[in-house]
Structures are given as structure tokens and as C-alpha cells.
Design a protein around this motif. Structure first.
Motif, mmCIF file in Angstrom:
data_model
loop_
_atom_site.group_PDB
_atom_site.id
_atom_site.type_symbol
_atom_site.label_atom_id
_atom_site.label_comp_id
_atom_site.label_asym_id
_atom_site.label_seq_id
_atom_site.Cartn_x
_atom_site.Cartn_y
_atom_site.Cartn_z
ATOM 1 N N LEU A 31 -3.055 -15.546 -14.059
ATOM 2 C CA LEU A 31 -2.466 -16.266 -12.928
ATOM 3 C C LEU A 31 -1.035 -15.801 -12.657
ATOM 4 O O LEU A 31 -0.634 -15.646 -11.506
ATOM 5 C CB LEU A 31 -2.501 -17.769 -13.168
ATOM 6 C CG LEU A 31 -3.895 -18.408 -13.152
ATOM 7 C CD1 LEU A 31 -3.804 -19.889 -13.494
ATOM 8 C CD2 LEU A 31 -4.567 -18.209 -11.809
ATOM 9 N N THR A 32 -0.265 -15.560 -13.695
ATOM 10 C CA THR A 32 1.101 -15.068 -13.514
ATOM 11 C C THR A 32 1.092 -13.687 -12.886
ATOM 12 O O THR A 32 1.872 -13.392 -11.983
ATOM 13 C CB THR A 32 1.843 -15.034 -14.864
ATOM 14 O OG1 THR A 32 1.851 -16.351 -15.404
ATOM 15 C CG2 THR A 32 3.268 -14.529 -14.703
ATOM 16 N N GLY A 33 0.189 -12.827 -13.325
ATOM 17 C CA GLY A 33 0.084 -11.479 -12.742
ATOM 18 C C GLY A 33 -0.329 -11.529 -11.286
ATOM 19 O O GLY A 33 0.210 -10.805 -10.448
ATOM 20 N N ALA A 34 -1.252 -12.402 -10.933
ATOM 21 C CA ALA A 34 -1.693 -12.533 -9.538
ATOM 22 C C ALA A 34 -0.555 -13.050 -8.672
ATOM 23 O O ALA A 34 -0.345 -12.580 -7.554
ATOM 24 C CB ALA A 34 -2.900 -13.467 -9.446
ATOM 25 N N ALA A 35 0.213 -13.999 -9.181
ATOM 26 C CA ALA A 35 1.341 -14.517 -8.410
ATOM 27 C C ALA A 35 2.409 -13.444 -8.233
ATOM 28 O O ALA A 35 3.004 -13.321 -7.166
ATOM 29 C CB ALA A 35 1.925 -15.744 -9.106
ATOM 30 N N SER A 36 2.653 -12.635 -9.255
ATOM 31 C CA SER A 36 3.641 -11.560 -9.141
ATOM 32 C C SER A 36 3.202 -10.526 -8.126
ATOM 33 O O SER A 36 4.002 -10.028 -7.344
ATOM 34 C CB SER A 36 3.842 -10.870 -10.497
ATOM 35 O OG SER A 36 4.355 -11.782 -11.424
ATOM 36 N N THR A 37 1.927 -10.177 -8.122
ATOM 37 C CA THR A 37 1.399 -9.206 -7.163
ATOM 38 C C THR A 37 1.517 -9.738 -5.744
ATOM 39 O O THR A 37 1.925 -9.033 -4.834
ATOM 40 C CB THR A 37 -0.078 -8.887 -7.479
ATOM 41 O OG1 THR A 37 -0.139 -8.363 -8.799
ATOM 42 C CG2 THR A 37 -0.646 -7.899 -6.502
ATOM 43 N N ALA A 38 1.195 -11.016 -5.544
ATOM 44 C CA ALA A 38 1.299 -11.608 -4.205
ATOM 45 C C ALA A 38 2.750 -11.622 -3.742
ATOM 46 O O ALA A 38 3.042 -11.319 -2.599
ATOM 47 C CB ALA A 38 0.725 -13.028 -4.204
ATOM 48 N N ALA A 39 3.673 -11.936 -4.645
ATOM 49 C CA ALA A 39 5.088 -11.951 -4.275
ATOM 50 C C ALA A 39 5.567 -10.542 -3.947
ATOM 51 O O ALA A 39 6.332 -10.339 -3.009
ATOM 52 C CB ALA A 39 5.921 -12.548 -5.410
ATOM 53 N N ALA A 40 5.111 -9.556 -4.686
ATOM 54 C CA ALA A 40 5.513 -8.170 -4.422
ATOM 55 C C ALA A 40 4.957 -7.703 -3.085
ATOM 56 O O ALA A 40 5.619 -6.984 -2.343
ATOM 57 C CB ALA A 40 5.031 -7.257 -5.548
ATOM 58 N N ASP A 41 3.731 -8.130 -2.744
ATOM 59 C CA ASP A 41 3.119 -7.719 -1.477
ATOM 60 C C ASP A 41 3.880 -8.272 -0.285
ATOM 61 O O ASP A 41 3.924 -7.655 0.766
ATOM 62 C CB ASP A 41 1.660 -8.195 -1.403
ATOM 63 C CG ASP A 41 0.747 -7.348 -2.259
ATOM 64 O OD1 ASP A 41 1.189 -6.266 -2.706
ATOM 65 O OD2 ASP A 41 -0.399 -7.777 -2.490
ATOM 66 N N GLN A 42 4.502 -9.442 -0.436
ATOM 67 C CA GLN A 42 5.225 -10.030 0.682
ATOM 68 C C GLN A 42 6.383 -9.153 1.112
ATOM 69 O O GLN A 42 6.727 -9.106 2.269
ATOM 70 C CB GLN A 42 5.731 -11.419 0.315
ATOM 71 C CG GLN A 42 4.622 -12.423 0.246
ATOM 72 C CD GLN A 42 5.130 -13.808 -0.104
ATOM 73 O OE1 GLN A 42 6.291 -14.001 -0.416
ATOM 74 N NE2 GLN A 42 4.246 -14.778 -0.076
ATOM 75 N N GLY A 43 6.989 -8.459 0.176
ATOM 76 C CA GLY A 43 8.121 -7.632 0.522
ATOM 77 C C GLY A 43 7.771 -6.167 0.663
ATOM 78 O O GLY A 43 8.632 -5.337 0.885
ATOM 79 N N SER A 44 6.523 -5.815 0.560
ATOM 80 C CA SER A 44 6.158 -4.402 0.602
ATOM 81 C C SER A 44 6.215 -3.875 2.022
ATOM 82 O O SER A 44 5.892 -4.572 2.969
ATOM 83 C CB SER A 44 4.749 -4.207 0.022
ATOM 84 O OG SER A 44 3.794 -4.684 0.922
ATOM 85 N N PRO A 45 6.650 -2.625 2.174
ATOM 86 C CA PRO A 45 6.730 -2.060 3.516
ATOM 87 C C PRO A 45 5.378 -1.957 4.215
ATOM 88 O O PRO A 45 5.308 -1.949 5.419
ATOM 89 C CB PRO A 45 7.318 -0.678 3.291
ATOM 90 C CG PRO A 45 7.733 -0.604 1.875
ATOM 91 C CD PRO A 45 7.115 -1.751 1.156
ATOM 92 N N ALA A 46 4.290 -1.868 3.440
ATOM 93 C CA ALA A 46 2.972 -1.724 4.050
ATOM 94 C C ALA A 46 2.613 -2.947 4.900
ATOM 95 O O ALA A 46 1.917 -2.821 5.880
ATOM 96 C CB ALA A 46 1.913 -1.495 2.980
ATOM 97 N N ALA A 47 3.093 -4.125 4.512
ATOM 98 C CA ALA A 47 2.765 -5.334 5.253
ATOM 99 C C ALA A 47 3.819 -5.653 6.308
ATOM 100 O O ALA A 47 3.729 -6.647 6.982
ATOM 101 C CB ALA A 47 2.624 -6.509 4.296
ATOM 102 N N SER A 48 4.820 -4.812 6.433
ATOM 103 C CA SER A 48 5.915 -5.070 7.361
ATOM 104 C C SER A 48 5.968 -3.991 8.437
ATOM 105 O O SER A 48 5.834 -2.814 8.144
ATOM 106 C CB SER A 48 7.235 -5.078 6.597
ATOM 107 O OG SER A 48 8.325 -5.120 7.488
ATOM 108 N N PRO A 49 6.222 -4.382 9.680
ATOM 109 C CA PRO A 49 6.343 -3.372 10.729
ATOM 110 C C PRO A 49 7.728 -2.737 10.811
ATOM 111 O O PRO A 49 7.954 -1.881 11.668
ATOM 112 C CB PRO A 49 6.024 -4.160 12.001
ATOM 113 C CG PRO A 49 6.478 -5.538 11.690
ATOM 114 C CD PRO A 49 6.193 -5.736 10.215
ATOM 115 N N VAL A 50 8.669 -3.131 9.950
ATOM 116 C CA VAL A 50 10.034 -2.610 10.045
ATOM 117 C C VAL A 50 10.009 -1.085 10.017
ATOM 118 O O VAL A 50 9.407 -0.472 9.141
ATOM 119 C CB VAL A 50 10.931 -3.153 8.917
ATOM 120 C CG1 VAL A 50 12.288 -2.455 8.904
ATOM 121 C CG2 VAL A 50 11.122 -4.654 9.075
ATOM 122 N N GLY A 51 10.643 -0.480 11.018
ATOM 123 C CA GLY A 51 10.719 0.967 11.130
ATOM 124 C C GLY A 51 10.357 1.408 12.537
ATOM 125 O O GLY A 51 10.177 0.595 13.445
#
Length: 173
Positions: A31-51
Motif C-alpha cells: 500500500l505504501t508503494g502504491a501510494a508513492s507511485t500515485a504521488a509520483a505520477d501526479q508530478g510526472s511530465p507525462a501526465a502534464s501538458p506543460v511545454g
């Protein structure tokens, strides 16, 4: 004494308690690993249109659809600019501005406003202001959206539309 023997037989074995403890530790780690992955995905450039994106915008559907290519720049402050498609003279036409918002799952939306083509340009539409709202998804280095647009005619204030619009962007490295 029969009461004590009953209590002893109900009490879990030491091995059972260790197995249960190990199982709980493993579940907590997953559960801790899944939460860390979800938190990392929120800030990942792949999920963001910035650029900046080279974006093909298709106005309309079917054989009458018109596609043009321009650059869209999504800034970190949630503003959006586009230079517009190059005109016959090579200079960008219809520069636009707008605002965007994104979700951690890669979906995003933006609104954009830009001037419309002039009848003298051979565009076949009335001069005015185009308002569009796009919804779509960022996936890696591409995004796709669909939109509904309206044009407010400069001279009369009449609204033309809705107009179906779609866009496909490729991230500029």
C-alpha cells in the motif's frame, strides 16, 4: 481446570502470530508503494501538458474538415498560448490565449480564444472571435482532444456554431 485448557486451545500459536504479522507488514509495504507511485505520477511530465507542442487542429468533420498545424505552449501557471497556423505569407495567423487544467490520470482540458479568419483571406467565414473548450488526454509525448467552438461575429455579435474541433499534439523536445 477445563476452563484453562479451553483458553489454551483457543490461543493462537506463536507461528500463526508471526505469519499474521509478516502478512500485515507486506500489505502495508504494498500500500505504501502504491501510494508513492500515485504521488509520483501526479508530478510526472507525462501526465502534464506543460511545454510546447506541435499541434494539428482539425476544424469540422468529414470531407469539409480543414486541418492546420501550429504550436501550443502550456505554461506551468496554467496559461496557454498558440502562435496560430502559418498564413499564405508564412506568418502565424490567429494567435490565441487560454487556460488549462490537468488531472493525474493524464486527462486535461483547456479553453482558448483567438481571432477568426477574415472573409478577405478566403476563409469563407465572418471575422470575429473564436471561443473553444477542449477536453482530452496526455499520453507520453502526445495529446489528443475534442472540442466545441463558437465564433462571435465581429459586426453583428451573432454566434456561429457549435463547430466540432479536434487536436493532436506532439511534444517539442
Amino acid at each position: 481446570m477445563s476452563d484453562i485448557s479451553t483458553i489454551a486451545s483457543v490461543r493462537p500459536r506463536r507461528g500463526t502470530l508471526r505469519a499474521l504479522g509478516l502478512w500485515l507488514v507486506l500489505v502495508a509495504a504494498v500500500l505504501t508503494g502504491a501510494a508513492s507511485t500515485a504521488a509520483a505520477d501526479q508530478g510526472s511530465p507525462a501526465a502534464s501538458p506543460v511545454g510546447t507542442w506541435t499541434t494539428a487542429v482539425t476544424i469540422g468533420t468529414g470531407p469539409d474538415a480543414v486541418t492546420s498545424t501550429s504550436h501550443f505552449t502550456f505554461a506551468a501557471d496554467h496559461t496557454l498560448t498558440t502562435d496560430g497556423a502559418p498564413g499564405p505569407d508564412g506568418k502565424p495567423q490567429y494567435p490565441g490565449t487560454g487556460y488549462w487544467t490537468a488531472r493525474p490520470d493524464g486527462s486535461f482540458a483547456f479553453s482558448i480564444t483567438h481571432g477568426g479568419p477574415d472573409v478577405a483571406d478566403g476563409g469563407g467565414t465572418y471575422p470575429g472571435t473564436v471561443y473553444a473548450v477542449h477536453q482530452g488526454r496526455v499520453s507520453g509525448d502526445t495529446f489528443t482532444t475534442t472540442a466545441v467552438a463558437f465564433t462571435v461575429v465581429e459586426k453583428t455579435g451573432a454566434r456561429l456554431g457549435p463547430i466540432t474541433v479536434s487536436a493532436r499534439g506532439t511534444r517539442v523536445p
